[in-house]
Write a protein that holds these residues in place. Structure first.
Motif, PDB file in Angstrom:
ATOM      1  N   SER A   1       0.831  -1.205   0.000  1.00 27.13           N
ATOM      2  CA  SER A   1       0.000   0.000   0.000  1.00 27.13           C
ATOM      3  C   SER A   1       0.865   1.255   0.000  1.00 27.13           C
ATOM      4  CB  SER A   1      -0.931  -0.012   1.216  1.00 27.13           C
ATOM      5  OG  SER A   1      -1.688   1.152   1.258  1.00 27.13           O
ATOM      6  N   LEU A   2       1.878   1.298   0.833  1.00 28.34           N
ATOM      7  CA  LEU A   2       2.783   2.444   0.903  1.00 28.34           C
ATOM      8  C   LEU A   2       3.502   2.660  -0.426  1.00 28.34           C
ATOM      9  CD1 LEU A   2       4.258   4.679   2.490  1.00 28.34           C
ATOM     10  CD2 LEU A   2       5.911   2.930   3.175  1.00 28.34           C
ATOM     11  N   GLN A   3       3.953   1.586  -1.046  1.00 31.18           N
ATOM     12  CA  GLN A   3       4.680   1.709  -2.309  1.00 31.18           C
ATOM     13  C   GLN A   3       3.773   2.239  -3.421  1.00 31.18           C
ATOM     14  OE1 GLN A   3       6.090  -2.308  -2.400  1.00 31.18           O
ATOM     15  NE2 GLN A   3       8.025  -1.785  -1.394  1.00 31.18           N
ATOM     16  N   ARG A   4       2.532   1.823  -3.429  1.00 30.09           N
ATOM     17  CA  ARG A   4       1.595   2.334  -4.439  1.00 30.09           C
ATOM     18  C   ARG A   4       1.304   3.815  -4.207  1.00 30.09           C
ATOM     19  NH1 ARG A   4       1.707  -2.584  -4.377  1.00 30.09           N
ATOM     20  NH2 ARG A   4       1.150  -4.062  -5.948  1.00 30.09           N
ATOM     21  N   GLU A   5       1.210   4.210  -2.957  1.00 28.86           N
ATOM     22  CA  GLU A   5       1.020   5.633  -2.635  1.00 28.86           C
ATOM     23  C   GLU A   5       2.218   6.447  -3.116  1.00 28.86           C
ATOM     24  OE1 GLU A   5       0.255   6.046   1.560  1.00 28.86           O
ATOM     25  OE2 GLU A   5      -1.496   4.730   1.458  1.00 28.86           O
ATOM     26  N   GLN A   6       3.434   5.928  -2.921  1.00 28.37           N
ATOM     27  CA  GLN A   6       4.635   6.617  -3.375  1.00 28.37           C
ATOM     28  C   GLN A   6       4.646   6.745  -4.895  1.00 28.37           C
ATOM     29  OE1 GLN A   6       7.538   4.001  -1.602  1.00 28.37           O
ATOM     30  NE2 GLN A   6       7.850   5.339   0.169  1.00 28.37           N
ATOM     31  N   LEU A   7       4.256   5.695  -5.586  1.00 30.71           N
ATOM     32  CA  LEU A   7       4.195   5.745  -7.044  1.00 30.71           C
ATOM     33  C   LEU A   7       3.179   6.785  -7.511  1.00 30.71           C
ATOM     34  CD1 LEU A   7       4.376   1.942  -7.837  1.00 30.71           C
ATOM     35  CD2 LEU A   7       5.989   3.679  -8.658  1.00 30.71           C
TER      36      LEU A   7
END
Length: 167
Positions: free
Chosen positions: A106-112
């Motif tokens: 979830s965090l990585q998708r938010e960063q993307l």
């Protein structure tokens, strides 16, 4: 309820687990094969030029600023039969590990998204219907961007590239 025991010895379990790949899995190869046959070209494993993207997406379409993750249902805690299956042996460890994976994803998708990238997650259980999968992949890649625009200083977006919607 009694405590469940693993049917394998710790050595056998360790050997099995060590053979699980993170790259070039059968589901990932199937998605790559479908997209390549349809004429799409991409970079692998999070590479966008010299940059490595958060989460190291399986497929990167830098010109479109889109990425695709191909996730195993069990490992990434999908809400399907395989994803809901929780190992009885060492249950606390697995629950914690899978929860951390879900939070990290979830965090990585938010960063993307914050960097102007769109992402699509393809789940292992979705590979059974190839026609539906092709349709979903094409719709994602051909669909209009949901973001306003990439940063003006990005190499993918510039007035020199003839892109009319860069402003």
């Amino acid at each position: 309820m009694g405590e469940s025991r693993d049917l394998l010895t710790p050595e056998q379990r360790s050997r099995n687990m060590s053979r699980i790949r993170g790259k070039n899995t059968k589901p990932e190869l199937l998605v790559r094969s479908i997209l390549h046959a349809k004429g799409y070209r991409y970079r692998l494993h999070g590479r966008a030029g010299t940059t490595t993207l958060p989460g190291r997406p399986d497929l990167v379409f830098a010109g479109r600023r889109k990425v695709i993750f191909v996730n195993g249902c069990f490992w990434h805690f999908h809400d399907c039969k395989a994803g809901r299956h929780a190992p009885a042996a060492n249950a606390e460890f697995w629950a914690a590990k899978r929860t951390r994976t879900r939070e990290r994803d979830s965090l990585q998708r938010e960063q993307l998204e914050a960097s102007g990238w769109e992402s699509l997650t393809v789940w292992e259980c979705e590979l059974k219907d190839r026609r539906e999968l092709e349709s979903r992949l094409t719709a994602f890649l051909e669909g209009g961007s949901q973001r306003l625009a990439a940063p003006l200083d990005s190499p993918e977006r510039s007035p020199a590239a003839g892109d009319q919607d860069w402003l």
